[in-house]
Write an enzyme that holds these catalytic residues in place. Structure first.
Site, PDB file in Angstrom:
ATOM      1  N   ILE B 146      37.447  56.620  67.043  1.00  0.00           N
ATOM      2  CA  ILE B 146      38.234  55.929  66.027  1.00  0.00           C
ATOM      3  C   ILE B 146      39.610  56.563  65.902  1.00  0.00           C
ATOM      4  O   ILE B 146      39.735  57.780  65.750  1.00  0.00           O
ATOM      5  CB  ILE B 146      37.495  55.950  64.677  1.00  0.00           C
ATOM      6  CG1 ILE B 146      36.172  55.191  64.823  1.00  0.00           C
ATOM      7  CG2 ILE B 146      38.353  55.360  63.575  1.00  0.00           C
ATOM      8  CD1 ILE B 146      35.287  55.236  63.607  1.00  0.00           C
ATOM      9  N   CYS B 147      40.634  55.705  65.977  1.00  0.00           N
ATOM     10  CA  CYS B 147      42.036  56.127  65.853  1.00  0.00           C
ATOM     11  C   CYS B 147      42.323  57.226  66.883  1.00  0.00           C
ATOM     12  O   CYS B 147      42.078  57.028  68.073  1.00  0.00           O
ATOM     13  CB  CYS B 147      42.310  56.567  64.408  1.00  0.00           C
ATOM     14  SG  CYS B 147      44.053  56.766  64.032  1.00  0.00           S
ATOM     15  N   GLN B 148      42.827  58.378  66.454  1.00  0.00           N
ATOM     16  CA  GLN B 148      43.087  59.453  67.412  1.00  0.00           C
ATOM     17  C   GLN B 148      41.779  59.884  68.103  1.00  0.00           C
ATOM     18  O   GLN B 148      41.789  60.261  69.283  1.00  0.00           O
ATOM     19  CB  GLN B 148      43.693  60.647  66.673  1.00  0.00           C
ATOM     20  CG  GLN B 148      44.098  61.795  67.562  1.00  0.00           C
ATOM     21  CD  GLN B 148      44.447  63.033  66.745  1.00  0.00           C
ATOM     22  OE1 GLN B 148      43.890  63.251  65.659  1.00  0.00           O
ATOM     23  NE2 GLN B 148      45.371  63.831  67.235  1.00  0.00           N
ATOM     24  N   GLY B 150      39.599  57.891  69.014  1.00  0.00           N
ATOM     25  CA  GLY B 150      39.436  56.921  70.095  1.00  0.00           C
ATOM     26  C   GLY B 150      40.221  57.350  71.328  1.00  0.00           C
ATOM     27  O   GLY B 150      39.747  57.216  72.461  1.00  0.00           O
TER      28      GLY B 150
END
Lengths: 276, 360
Positions: B146-148, B150
């Site tokens: 998720i986000c960074q 990811g």
């Protein structure tokens, strides 16, 4: 509401106070404009009355009021942090807030051989047994000045954004200025202000000048902090106190040791799946 | 609070009502000051330095489905994924029978300043993956980044593809140089070495300010103003305070890893360019041959959809699914629509690719 009930509520309260301050100025401006007669006159009166709002908002972004928004965060952090006493730009600090003024050296009384020593003012070569301290002090003064210049460039950007937004607000708010303000019209006016200001900000913030000003400001702040640390480390060494540089060396050694141990453990555990 | 004097000529009653509403809203928020995120039961199954690997207790039978390891960003706390029972991506996944693990990076301090991306990706993340694989006696797991987190998961899966059965990315930046990526524009001129040298551990507040600066008028004031203007019941106040607590609960960033992330990803866009190396090995997204599901928000102002969508062209997978949702960065976790759509999409997508029970 009682002060200090929860740290999260304090910023909220500040925002509310600021909102009501902005709201009051908007309301006063609308009230003054309402008596103006024709729409052009109303708009002119409204814009004229909004000068107070502009002062308040640019004051916020200069970091002079609590809850200063992001543009001033670097300076705000430096001004409030543990280095504040060493920041030449903190009012009331040992350097008197004026770079290069040659105020008394804060460590002089404690460093062997320094007590009573004169310091090279800005521009003069650093000489004598306190040469290193003088040099650092001069660099701090130079970097402090660069930080101020960078902050002025950021403020210029913000002033442009606020001026543009206020002009647009005056042009679009005329329908709301026909009568004395009510809570509903004030709320509409406020939302209109946010919409316009956010659009003006987005346009500027996406441009190269804004990004350059922000980066220059952040870089100037970082460099000043870096020299401030050198300065503290130099003093710490005089007292045989551990420094960040020494600790970093130890951390690096520990890191390499842990890696070596893990490498041995992994070799003992055998190969895993083949990797590209 | 210092109430403003109503402008002259206004109806006094209306002004008084507005001020009463504002006072009542503040009182509701004060009463909700202790509302905390979290709630789903979990056990710590591995810990190392500051990180903890959690396994959530099941809420439904998964019939031996491969476990799902969630990797969150370093820049905020993963509590957002389990904010409260009715706003919890993790809970919705558990209800669908998924076996959920969460890697909590913890809060770096001065001792962690030299940690590099290699330590995070080939070190901590790799060892957590191995823990999960060993616990289930399986060769590969499902990874949700998720986000960074990811971006880290993309790097990990490209470097260790045999250990990732299915890869899911959510609000994950891949191409950092798209025209609408404001954060990227701002940091291009940043002297990140000077920043990291000055701070050591980069304060979370600094990053938070950068995120707020993307929409300063809306996020800095208007959202609070809106709270004052309407009725705010106890539940709404608690929801707001949980979210507020999460937003401003930002760990500091290990300096060396932060510098690498800013320089390699934001400034030089190495991941998309194919020039990224982590731990001396090239990160080739062409190695992502496992099935890939890429979820992103079309209204995301932090990771614009244009930054996430290029994964389809860069991944080597022949089984790539992009799922854009009408949500912002935070809405992807907590909005009512996302609460239904995201867990359902993940569950369905995994079932389609992993129909048979595997391992224990």
């Amino acid at each position: 509401m009682t002060a200090g009930a929860d740290p999260l509520l304090e910023p909220f309260r500040t925002y509310c106070d600021q909102y009501l301050g902005v709201g009051r100025l908007l309301g006063e401006a609308a009230s003054r404009a309402a008596g103006g007669g024709d729409p052009a006159q109303q708009t002119h009166a409204f814009l004229d009355a909004l000068s107070g709002l502009q002062r308040q908002l640019t004051g916020l972004w200069a970091g002079t009021l609590p809850g200063a928004p992001p543009a001033a965060s670097f300076a705000a952090a430096g001004a409030a942090g543990p280095f504040a006493p060493f920041n030449p730009f903190v009012p009331g600090g040992p350097f008197g807030g004026v770079p290069g003024a040659g105020a008394p050296f804060p460590w002089a009384a404690f460093v062997p051989g320094m007590a009573g020593a004169g310091l090279a003012p800005g521009g003069a070569p650093a000489l004598g047994p306190t040469r290193e301290f003088q040099e650092l002090w001069q660099r701090m003064a130079q970097l402090g000045e660069q930080l101020q210049q960078a902050q002025r460039r950021v403020l210029k950007q913000w002033n442009g954004i606020v001026s543009t937004a206020l002009q647009q607000l005056g042009a679009r708010a005329s329908a709301l200025l026909a009568a004395a303000p009510t809570p509903e019209t004030l709320r509409t006016l406020y939302d209109l202000w946010v919409e316009i200001a956010e659009a003006a900000y987005a346009k500027a913030a996406n441009g190269p000048a804004f990004a350059a000003a922000q980066a220059e400001f952040g870089n100037a702040d970082s460099r000043l902090r870096g020299v401030q640390r050198e300065y503290l480390e130099l003093a710490a060494r005089e007292f045989d106190l551990p420094t960040r540089s020494e600790l970093n060396t130890v951390l690096q050694q520990l890191r390499e040791l842990k890696r070596a141990v893990r490498g041995i453990e992994e070799r003992l555990a055998g190969p895993g799946p083949r990797e590209p | 609070m210092s109430a403003a004097e109503p402008p002259g000529g206004a109806e006094e009653a209306a002004w008084q009502a507005m001020l009463r509403r504002a006072a009542a809203a503040l009182e509701s928020l004060r009463a909700a000051a202790d509302a905390r995120p979290g709630g789903s039961e979990r056990d710590a199954v591995y810990a190392e330095d500051k990180l903890t690997l959690y396994r959530y207790r099941p809420l439904a039978s998964g019939a031996g489905r491969a476990p799902l390891l969630i990797v969150y960003a370093l820049v905020n706390r993963p509590t957002m994924l389990d904010l409260q029972p009715d706003r919890s991506l993790i809970r919705r996944l558990l209800e669908r029978g998924l076996d959920v693990y969460l890697l909590d990076w913890g809060r770096p301090d001065g001792a962690d300043r030299l940690l590099e991306l290699d330590d995070y990706i080939n070190g901590y993340l790799h060892r957590c993956v191995r823990q999960v694989l060993a616990a289930h006696a399986i060769p590969s797991l499902n990874l949700l980044g998720i986000c960074q987190g990811g971006t880290f998961s993309l790097c990990y899966a490209a470097l260790h593809p045999a250990r990732v059965r299915n890869l899911i990315t959510m609000v994950t930046p891949v191409d950092f140089h798209t025209p609408d990526n404001l954060l990227s524009k701002w940091v291009r001129g940043l002297d990140v070495d000077a920043l990291v040298s000055a701070w050591g551990i980069v304060p979370g507040e600094l990053l938070n300010n950068a995120y707020l600066a993307l929409l300063p008028f809306r996020l800095g004031q208007q959202k609070y103003v809106h709270l004052l203007s309407g009725e705010l019941d106890a539940e709404q106040a608690a929801n707001f305070m949980r979210m507020e607590r999460w937003i401003f609960d930002s760990p500091g960033q290990a300096g060396a890893a932060f510098a690498q992330f800013v320089r390699w990803f934001y400034q030089e866009n190495r991941l998309a360019a194919g020039t990224l190396e982590i731990g001396g090995r090239r990160v080739d997204l062409g190695q992502l041959r496992m099935p890939v599901l890429n979820l992103f928000g079309t209204q995301d102002h932090i990771v614009p959809p244009s930054a996430s969508a290029p994964l389809g062209a860069l991944a080597g997978s022949s089984d790539y699914t992009a799922l854009p949702l009408d949500a912002g960065h935070i809405g992807m976790y907590v909005s009512a629509r996302a609460q239904r759509a995201v867990p359902e999409a993940i569950d369905r997508w995994l079932r389609e690719r992993d129909p048979r029970p595997s391992g224990s």
